[in-house]
Design a protein around this motif. Sequence first.
Motif, PDB file in Angstrom:
ATOM      1  N   ASP A  71     -21.804   2.647 -45.376  1.00 57.72           N
ATOM      2  CA  ASP A  71     -22.807   1.701 -44.871  1.00 57.72           C
ATOM      3  C   ASP A  71     -24.076   2.416 -44.417  1.00 57.72           C
ATOM      4  OD1 ASP A  71     -20.117  -0.088 -43.346  1.00 57.72           O
ATOM      5  OD2 ASP A  71     -21.207  -0.665 -45.164  1.00 57.72           O
ATOM      6  N   THR A  72     -24.039   3.737 -44.402  1.00 60.27           N
ATOM      7  CA  THR A  72     -25.208   4.508 -43.989  1.00 60.27           C
ATOM      8  C   THR A  72     -26.385   4.237 -44.908  1.00 60.27           C
ATOM      9  OG1 THR A  72     -23.883   6.275 -42.998  1.00 60.27           O
ATOM     10  CG2 THR A  72     -26.120   6.842 -43.699  1.00 60.27           C
ATOM     11  N   ALA A  73     -27.507   3.846 -44.318  1.00 59.32           N
ATOM     12  CA  ALA A  73     -28.694   3.486 -45.096  1.00 59.32           C
ATOM     13  C   ALA A  73     -29.817   3.120 -44.142  1.00 59.32           C
ATOM     14  CB  ALA A  73     -28.400   2.307 -46.022  1.00 59.32           C
ATOM     15  N   VAL A  74     -30.994   2.960 -44.703  1.00 55.92           N
ATOM     16  CA  VAL A  74     -32.077   2.308 -43.971  1.00 55.92           C
ATOM     17  C   VAL A  74     -31.945   0.812 -44.233  1.00 55.92           C
ATOM     18  CG1 VAL A  74     -34.560   2.054 -43.672  1.00 55.92           C
ATOM     19  CG2 VAL A  74     -33.586   4.312 -44.186  1.00 55.92           C
ATOM     20  N   TYR A  75     -31.925   0.051 -43.172  1.00 58.58           N
ATOM     21  CA  TYR A  75     -31.766  -1.395 -43.268  1.00 58.58           C
ATOM     22  C   TYR A  75     -33.115  -2.074 -43.041  1.00 58.58           C
ATOM     23  CZ  TYR A  75     -26.709  -1.093 -43.472  1.00 58.58           C
ATOM     24  OH  TYR A  75     -25.416  -0.845 -43.879  1.00 58.58           O
ATOM     25  N   GLY A 129     -39.905  -5.767 -43.191  1.00 61.22           N
ATOM     26  CA  GLY A 129     -40.032  -4.942 -42.010  1.00 61.22           C
ATOM     27  C   GLY A 129     -40.127  -3.475 -42.391  1.00 61.22           C
ATOM     28  N   GLN A 130     -40.243  -2.649 -41.389  1.00 56.48           N
ATOM     29  CA  GLN A 130     -40.449  -1.223 -41.624  1.00 56.48           C
ATOM     30  C   GLN A 130     -39.135  -0.472 -41.833  1.00 56.48           C
ATOM     31  OE1 GLN A 130     -40.406  -2.596 -38.674  1.00 56.48           O
ATOM     32  NE2 GLN A 130     -39.154  -1.245 -37.390  1.00 56.48           N
ATOM     33  N   GLY A 131     -38.035  -1.086 -41.500  1.00 56.95           N
ATOM     34  CA  GLY A 131     -36.724  -0.469 -41.696  1.00 56.95           C
ATOM     35  C   GLY A 131     -36.196   0.206 -40.445  1.00 56.95           C
TER      36      GLY A 131
END
Length: 128
Positions: free
Chosen positions: A95-99, A119-121
């Motif tokens: 699940d590691t990521a920029v959301y 959005g900017q994440g």
Amino acid sequence: QVQLVESGGGLVQAGGSLRLSCVASGRTNSGRTFSAYTMGWFRQAPGKERELVAAIKWVGGITYYTDSVKGRFTISRDNAKNTVSLQMNSLKPEDTAVYYCAADVLKWRTSGDEYDYWGQGTQVTVSS
């Protein structure tokens, strides 16, 4: 100018939980107060394409989840506060990521990434 501001990312151990929030504000290019049709949460891991994780229809609350998060993630919205949240439980290293929070002002959209505003994440890192 429409703004989507995410918060709530961070570092968590596998099996843990995080809650992401996104506050929407501003006016569209046509001068109208922002009002979404669909709000979505996307994520992008290093070397991978951006994917839609969950989406919610602003009126009615219909939800969509990608298969890999079903039963673990819950998307919700607070219409009065113009906020959409993503409760993430039983987190896994994958699940590691920029959301990213995103908004589509016209359509119920559960495929592709042709949302109108982003959005900017916020970074989510799940350690094993």
